[in-house]
Design a protein around this motif. Structure first.
Motif, short mmCIF file in Angstrom:
data_model
loop_
_atom_site.label_atom_id
_atom_site.label_comp_id
_atom_site.label_asym_id
_atom_site.label_seq_id
_atom_site.Cartn_x
_atom_site.Cartn_y
_atom_site.Cartn_z
N ASP A 84 0.84 -1.20 0.00
CA ASP A 84 0.00 0.00 0.00
C ASP A 84 0.87 1.25 0.00
N LYS A 85 0.40 2.29 -0.69
CA LYS A 85 1.08 3.58 -0.69
C LYS A 85 0.44 4.45 0.39
N VAL A 86 1.27 5.05 1.24
CA VAL A 86 0.76 5.83 2.37
C VAL A 86 1.53 7.14 2.52
N HIS A 87 0.88 8.09 3.16
CA HIS A 87 1.50 9.35 3.58
C HIS A 87 1.27 9.44 5.08
N ILE A 88 2.35 9.43 5.84
CA ILE A 88 2.27 9.45 7.30
C ILE A 88 2.94 10.72 7.81
N ILE A 89 2.27 11.40 8.73
CA ILE A 89 2.84 12.57 9.41
C ILE A 89 2.87 12.26 10.89
N GLY A 90 3.95 12.64 11.54
CA GLY A 90 4.06 12.40 12.98
C GLY A 90 5.30 13.06 13.55
N ARG A 91 5.77 12.51 14.65
CA ARG A 91 6.98 13.04 15.28
C ARG A 91 7.98 11.90 15.46
N LEU A 92 9.24 12.25 15.48
CA LEU A 92 10.30 11.27 15.66
C LEU A 92 10.44 10.96 17.14
N ARG A 93 10.51 9.68 17.46
CA ARG A 93 10.60 9.23 18.85
C ARG A 93 11.76 8.26 18.98
N MET A 94 12.57 8.44 20.01
CA MET A 94 13.72 7.58 20.25
C MET A 94 13.44 6.69 21.45
N GLN A 95 13.83 5.42 21.33
CA GLN A 95 13.72 4.49 22.45
C GLN A 95 15.06 3.79 22.62
N ARG A 96 15.49 3.68 23.87
CA ARG A 96 16.70 2.92 24.20
C ARG A 96 16.29 1.70 25.00
N TYR A 97 16.97 0.59 24.72
CA TYR A 97 16.68 -0.62 25.47
C TYR A 97 17.91 -1.52 25.48
N THR A 98 17.90 -2.48 26.36
CA THR A 98 18.98 -3.47 26.42
C THR A 98 18.48 -4.75 25.78
N ALA A 99 19.18 -5.19 24.76
CA ALA A 99 18.79 -6.40 24.02
C ALA A 99 19.10 -7.64 24.85
N SER A 100 18.61 -8.78 24.41
CA SER A 100 18.82 -10.04 25.13
C SER A 100 20.30 -10.42 25.22
N ASP A 101 21.12 -9.91 24.28
CA ASP A 101 22.55 -10.19 24.34
C ASP A 101 23.32 -9.21 25.23
N GLY A 102 22.57 -8.30 25.88
CA GLY A 102 23.19 -7.34 26.80
C GLY A 102 23.63 -6.04 26.16
N ALA A 103 23.51 -5.92 24.84
CA ALA A 103 23.93 -4.71 24.14
C ALA A 103 22.86 -3.63 24.24
N GLU A 104 23.32 -2.37 24.40
CA GLU A 104 22.40 -1.23 24.39
C GLU A 104 21.99 -0.95 22.95
N ARG A 105 20.71 -0.78 22.72
CA ARG A 105 20.19 -0.49 21.39
C ARG A 105 19.39 0.81 21.43
N THR A 106 19.41 1.51 20.30
CA THR A 106 18.62 2.72 20.13
C THR A 106 17.78 2.57 18.88
N VAL A 107 16.50 2.86 18.98
CA VAL A 107 15.58 2.74 17.86
C VAL A 107 14.88 4.08 17.67
N TYR A 108 14.78 4.52 16.42
CA TYR A 108 14.04 5.74 16.09
C TYR A 108 12.79 5.33 15.33
N GLU A 109 11.64 5.78 15.81
CA GLU A 109 10.36 5.44 15.18
C GLU A 109 9.52 6.70 15.02
N ILE A 110 8.55 6.61 14.12
CA ILE A 110 7.61 7.71 13.93
C ILE A 110 6.37 7.43 14.76
N ALA A 111 6.04 8.36 15.65
CA ALA A 111 4.77 8.30 16.38
C ALA A 111 3.78 9.07 15.52
#
Length: 121
Positions: A76-103
């Motif tokens: 599907d073709k979409v047009h999404i408007i929102g804000r950028l949101r950052m989340q930090r978490y610790t993965a199962s392997d113990g590494a710190e991860r950062t994810v950027y998503e659109i809210a």
């Protein structure tokens, strides 16, 4: 001294790759990936198309209808408007991860017969 106005706004117009619907209470929510393309010419004049994948979280609201979320599917073709949101978490392997998503605050389903223009320089 001039007052600085803060702005956190993202617009993405592209093609859906994956859709994951989740039901929270009686409300349908969606997490989608959207591909966008950027075209430019290399030094040798060949055309390069760079694809970027974005993740967006969509919840029903003022500009997002639950019926539209239920209809979303790959391609599907979409047009999404929102804000950028950052989340930090610790993965199962113990590494710190950062994810950027659109809210997402707005979702528009584009007609499939309308071609998407490539962004270019």
């Amino acid at each position: 001294m001039e007052q600085l106005t803060q702005l956190n706004r993202v617009e993405v117009r592209g093609i859906i790759g994956n859709v994951r619907l989740t039901k929270i209470s009686d409300t349908i929510c969606a997490k989608v990936t959207v591909a966008t393309n950027y075209a430019y010419k290399a030094k040798d004049s060949s055309c390069i198309i760079e694809t970027t994948w974005h993740t967006a979280n969509l919840f029903p609201g003022k500009n997002i209808r639950e019926e539209d979320l239920e209809k979303l599917q790959k391609g599907d073709k979409v047009h999404i408007i929102g804000r950028l949101r950052m989340q930090r978490y610790t993965a199962s392997d113990g590494a710190e991860r950062t994810v950027y998503e659109i809210a997402a605050s707005s979702l528009e389903l584009l007609r499939s017969e309308d071609p998407l223009q490539l962004e270019s320089v």
